[in-house]
Design an enzyme around this catalytic site. Structure first.
Site, short mmCIF file in Angstrom:
data_model
loop_
_atom_site.label_atom_id
_atom_site.label_comp_id
_atom_site.label_asym_id
_atom_site.label_seq_id
_atom_site.Cartn_x
_atom_site.Cartn_y
_atom_site.Cartn_z
N ARG A 139 0.95 -1.12 -0.18
CA ARG A 139 -0.13 -0.03 -0.04
C ARG A 139 0.85 1.30 0.00
O ARG A 139 0.66 2.02 -0.76
CB ARG A 139 -1.03 -0.04 1.19
CG ARG A 139 -1.77 -1.09 1.22
CD ARG A 139 -3.02 -1.06 0.13
NE ARG A 139 -3.72 -2.04 0.14
CZ ARG A 139 -4.96 -2.07 0.84
NH1 ARG A 139 -5.30 -1.06 1.51
NH2 ARG A 139 -5.93 -3.04 0.77
N HIS A 168 -0.88 -4.63 5.14
CA HIS A 168 -0.48 -3.44 5.89
C HIS A 168 0.53 -3.67 7.02
O HIS A 168 0.33 -4.97 7.57
CB HIS A 168 -1.65 -2.71 6.41
CG HIS A 168 -2.55 -1.60 5.65
ND1 HIS A 168 -3.80 -1.48 5.83
CD2 HIS A 168 -2.01 -0.90 5.12
CE1 HIS A 168 -4.06 -0.45 4.90
NE2 HIS A 168 -3.03 -0.24 4.59
N CYS A 264 -6.68 -2.12 13.17
CA CYS A 264 -7.24 -1.34 12.05
C CYS A 264 -8.32 -0.52 12.33
O CYS A 264 -8.66 0.63 11.71
CB CYS A 264 -7.67 -2.25 11.30
SG CYS A 264 -6.30 -3.18 10.20
N ASP A 605 40.97 -39.24 -17.35
CA ASP A 605 41.70 -40.51 -17.16
C ASP A 605 42.96 -39.93 -18.27
O ASP A 605 42.83 -39.12 -19.10
CB ASP A 605 41.02 -41.80 -18.10
CG ASP A 605 39.76 -42.16 -17.29
OD1 ASP A 605 40.04 -42.47 -16.07
OD2 ASP A 605 38.83 -42.40 -18.05
N1 LIG Z 1 37.77 -40.45 -20.20
C1 LIG Z 1 38.04 -38.96 -19.42
O1 LIG Z 1 38.78 -38.54 -19.25
C2 LIG Z 1 36.46 -38.31 -19.60
C3 LIG Z 1 35.21 -39.06 -19.84
C4 LIG Z 1 33.95 -38.11 -19.57
C5 LIG Z 1 34.07 -36.76 -19.14
N2 LIG Z 1 35.41 -36.05 -18.92
C6 LIG Z 1 35.46 -34.82 -18.40
O2 LIG Z 1 34.51 -34.56 -17.90
C7 LIG Z 1 34.05 -33.09 -17.94
C8 LIG Z 1 32.61 -32.99 -18.20
O3 LIG Z 1 32.06 -33.67 -19.22
P1 LIG Z 1 30.94 -33.58 -20.15
O4 LIG Z 1 31.19 -32.43 -20.95
O5 LIG Z 1 30.78 -34.72 -21.21
O6 LIG Z 1 29.71 -33.53 -19.36
P2 LIG Z 1 28.58 -32.25 -19.05
O7 LIG Z 1 27.76 -33.05 -18.16
O8 LIG Z 1 29.14 -30.93 -18.85
O9 LIG Z 1 27.73 -32.31 -20.50
C9 LIG Z 1 27.06 -33.17 -21.19
C10 LIG Z 1 25.74 -32.62 -21.65
O10 LIG Z 1 25.47 -33.49 -22.96
C11 LIG Z 1 24.11 -33.37 -22.79
N3 LIG Z 1 23.56 -34.70 -23.68
C12 LIG Z 1 23.60 -35.99 -23.35
N4 LIG Z 1 23.12 -36.73 -24.30
C13 LIG Z 1 23.00 -35.87 -25.45
C14 LIG Z 1 22.52 -36.12 -26.74
N5 LIG Z 1 22.37 -37.48 -27.01
N6 LIG Z 1 22.45 -34.90 -27.63
C15 LIG Z 1 22.75 -33.51 -26.95
N7 LIG Z 1 23.06 -33.54 -25.86
C16 LIG Z 1 23.21 -34.47 -25.05
C17 LIG Z 1 23.68 -33.61 -21.53
O11 LIG Z 1 22.26 -32.99 -21.31
C18 LIG Z 1 24.76 -32.45 -20.79
O12 LIG Z 1 24.35 -31.00 -20.78
C19 LIG Z 1 34.66 -32.67 -19.07
O13 LIG Z 1 35.81 -31.97 -18.62
C20 LIG Z 1 35.46 -33.91 -19.78
O14 LIG Z 1 36.59 -33.69 -20.48
C21 LIG Z 1 36.45 -36.78 -19.20
#
Ligand SMILES: NC(=O)c1ccc[n+]([C@@H]2O[C@H](COP(=O)([O-])OP(=O)(O)OC[C@H]3O[C@@H](n4cnc5c(N)ncnc54)[C@H](O)[C@@H]3O)[C@@H](O)[C@H]2O)c1
Length: 701
Positions: A139, A168, A264, A605
């Site tokens: 108000r 109020h 009030c 990895d």
């Molecule tokens: N072997 C490895 O060293 C390893 C493996 C996996 C991730 N990583 C690391 O982990 C971190 C995060 O990884 P990120 O970027 O994969 O994960 P993130 O969670 O940031 O993103 C993955 C995205 O993909 C989307 N998604 C899933 N399936 C989909 C599809 N079919 N079509 C369209 N979009 C889709 C999801 O909704 C999500 O937003 C990075 O730094 C990555 O390098 C490392």
């Protein structure tokens, strides 16, 4: 003996619910019983008469709410600050109360027209006389508070009401004798609760339950040790008794239908002028100017909404309406907030929307020196993606290296302003603090783009926002057209892919894009490198055969084998040189001389030799490769896309593809036309995109 307390009441002869101006009135039109109301009102008056003197003002026809005399005005000593009602339905009461106060010998103060203030409904003296508690939000306007402080020479503490049932202040807040307080905290915002807690010690705060609050237990009249109210639960009663008060309940259900209780229905006329009082208010105001397509783009609405949501209030001082479709409008807005801190927050957000200081308030930005390496002064301005200008010695300097979540460092001698990250600050750097002397330059919205280049035209048509599945094909057409244009003009396309690109079979399409000159830089993490190379060397992605769609015996080790192979070669480029890596995304990058950067993470990895595990260095690498980008294609990686989004100033086209609409919305919500979200499977997207580009290439050929 203390002088007798006096109240003003108005008999309920005209009382009814004739209209709806609060949630209590809804469904109660003409529901109150006339006899019931008269009986309850007389019972209240008789009760109060035992402890105080009650004066009457005659009721007026057509003014059913005049019975709520608390809203006549605010009385302190021989002064009254008259109410200026928000709702037209109650404005007729003003002249009758004004006449009555004048006749009774009060000095009458009136709010300017269009500045609502609803009297003792929204302004309550601390019973120890230390300050005036004043409510706003529904108000009364916040801007009325400094006037109260000035007229009554008193400290005003502004409290923001957030629950429309408690519209109020006196419906949820009741200062009692000896510094006690009866109140319902949920009716206030967090900042106001903090103020209350700073002023009233916990032992003196009597918190009521929601049930008690909705029976108007806080809408109580306190005379000495007596408290008169509609109703209170046994718990509340004993809490009050423990504090030394006697609770007298008197049913007022007929008035609750209108949203009013005991308080009030009364106005305290004997509010002694506080002995230790002095003018004080923390309410701060600034005048801002907004220009653009204020109405059709919804900008004005957003600006006003955020002001109110953040705890402030506003007055539109001037408004010039652009009458033609292409002409812009301008508004001068006075924004008020209960403190400098809240005001700074609101103004900061308004500046993000493109507001600038009003004509009377253009001042230089305040600069404070860095005294500790890598640490900004407390009140630093946090940057956004929008081009920003800083006023230094009367001159507006454009900020260079614009990005989100940085600070602005000004070199006054060189007349330069640039964005820096906290960690890069050096002792002696002069950092912009607060929100004075700062403005952002927002790109015009759709309509102006119609006159722009073909590229702008296309994106204007596409518009910002998230696609539905039906629109994917159309969007891919437009994105491919844009990419083709950029390549033709020697522009720069940066791709940010996640490993899902490989899992969904999109790797070969991305490789095609690189091979055909559609990618100038690639930003990713260890995963995209690992999975692409696993796919190129072993035909699997995370051990799954991409052609067959089935897991391969021992496949879970494949990504490690891929990493190991590249490590043995001494890196990706060397693996290509040695003929070990003969296909895939990174093979194409090496062949075409496309720079890439792989940023490390805790879950990596290996990593691959190219993966940068020093994240500061990785961020710098990303920023270097993003420079001059015309279009950024973010492909199913939340982590890297958010990083890239923060580093990218407004004006760069962003295309974000993800299967999760929430991720797409988050990434493409940059308040501008230049970003577009595509909710779909990234493998399908890339497949479609390369098909379209092939067609465009063929046409060209
Ligand atoms: N072997 C490895 O060293 C390893 C493996 C996996 C991730 N990583 C690391 O982990 C971190 C995060 O990884 P990120 O970027 O994969 O994960 P993130 O969670 O940031 O993103 C993955 C995205 O993909 C989307 N998604 C899933 N399936 C989909 C599809 N079919 N079509 C369209 N979009 C889709 C999801 O909704 C999500 O937003 C990075 O730094 C990555 O390098 C490392």
């Amino acid at each position: 003996m203390a002088p007798k307390v006096r109240f003003l009441m108005c008999p309920p002869d005209q009382y009814d619910v004739d209209y709806v101006i609060n949630p209590w009135m809804e469904g109660n039109i003409h529901k109150p019983s006339r006899e019931g109301a008269i009986g309850q009102w007389h019972a209240l008056r008789d009760l109060l008469s035992k402890h105080a003197e009650v004066q009457s003002i005659p009721p007026q026809q057509g003014l059913p709410d005049m019975v709520f005399t608390a809203n006549a005005g605010l009385v302190i000593g021989k002064k009254v600050a008259l109410s200026r009602f928000l709702h037209r339905e109650r404005r007729g009461e003003e002249e009758h109360f004004k006449k009555w106060f004048g006749k009774t010998g009060f000095e009458v103060f009136e709010m300017p027209p269009d500045l609502p203030f609803e009297g003792a409904g929204d302004a309550l003296m601390d019973r120890q006389g230390a300050c005036l508690w004043a409510g706003y939000g529904f108000r009364s306007e916040l801007d009325s508070h400094p006037l109260l402080a000035q007229w009554l020479d008193i400290e005003v503490i502004s409290l923001r009401l957030i629950d429309p049932r408690f519209y109020h202040l006196d419906t949820c807040f009741c200062p009692l004798e000896e510094g006690w307080l009866l109140y319902y905290p949920q009716a206030f915002d967090a900042y106001s609760n903090r103020l209350i807690e700073q002023r009233i010690p916990a032992a003196k705060r009597i918190v009521v339950s929601e049930a008690d609050a909705t029976y108007f237990a806080c809408n109580a009249v306190n005379v000495g040790k007596q408290i008169v109210a509609n109703h209170a639960s046994p718990v509340l009663r004993s809490r009050l008794e423990a504090a030394g008060f006697a609770l007298i309940e008197t049913p007022l259900g007929e008035f609750l239908k209108s949203g009013g209780g005991a308080k009030c229905l009364t106005l305290r006329l004997t509010e002694p002028e506080p002995a230790r009082a002095h003018f004080a208010t923390t309410v701060q105001s600034r005048e801002l100017k907004l220009e653009g397509h204020l109405l059709d783009s919804g900008l004005l609405e957003r600006a006003l909404e955020l002001t109110v949501q953040s705890g402030g209030s506003f007055q539109i001082l001037h408004f010039r309406l652009g009458k033609q479709r292409q002409s812009t409008s301008a508004a001068e807005i006075k924004v008020s907030a209960p403190s400098e801190e809240v005001l700074d927050k609101i103004v900061g957000q308004m500046i993000e929307l493109g507001a600038v200081a009003g004509p009377r308030e253009e001042v230089d930005a305040s600069l404070e020196p860095v005294t500790q390496k890598g640490v900004a002064p407390d009140d630093f301005l946090a940057t956004t993606i929008y081009p920003t200008e800083i006023r230094v010695r009367g001159e507006w300097l454009p900020v260079t290296h614009q990005r989100m979540d940085g600070v602005v460092v000004v070199d006054e001698q060189q007349k330069q302003a640039r964005c820096r990250l906290l960690r890069d600050l050096q002792v002696g750097d002069r950092v912009v603090t607060g929100s004075h002397g700062v403005r952002t330059v927002r790109r015009p919205k759709h309509r102006e783009l119609r006159g722009g280049s073909a590229v702008e035209h296309e994106f204007a048509f596409m518009g910002a926002g998230v696609s539905s599945e039906r629109r994917v094909e159309l969007l891919v057409n437009q994105i491919s057209w844009e990419m083709h244009q950029i390549r033709g003009q020697g522009g720069r396309i940066v791709v940010v892919p996640g490993p899902v690109v490989i899992h969904t079979g999109g790797g070969e399409h991305l490789a095609w894009l690189i091979r055909h000159g559609y990618v100038q830089a690639l930003l990713g993490g260890n995963a995209i490198g690992t999975h692409d190379i696993e796919q190129a060397l072993l035909g699997t992605s995370l051990g799954v055969d991409l052609k067959m769609g089935t897991s391969v015996e021992g496949g879970h080790r494949h990504h490690l084998k891929a990493i190991n192979t590249i490590r043995r070669c001494g890196g990706i480029a060397k693996a290509v040189e040695q003929g070990v890596l003969t296909g895939g995304i990174f093979y194409e990058c090496v062949g075409k001389g496309v720079s890439f950067s792989l940023a490390g993470s805790i879950r990596d990895d290996g990593p691959l030799p190219e993966t940068q595990m020093d994240l500061i260095k990785a961020q710098q690498e990303y920023a270097r490769l993003l420079k001059g980008a015309d279009l950024i294609l973010m492909l199913s990686t939340m982590l890297h896309s958010i990083g890239v989004g923060n580093m990218t100033p407004a004006g760069v086209r962003l295309v974000c593809v993800d299967i999760n609409p929430a991720v797409v919305t988050k990434l493409s919500d940059r308040g501008s036309v230049e970003s577009v979200g595509v909710v779909t499977d990234v493998g399908l997207f890339l497949n479609l995109l390369t098909q379209r580009l092939r067609k465009l290439d063929q046409k060209e050929g």
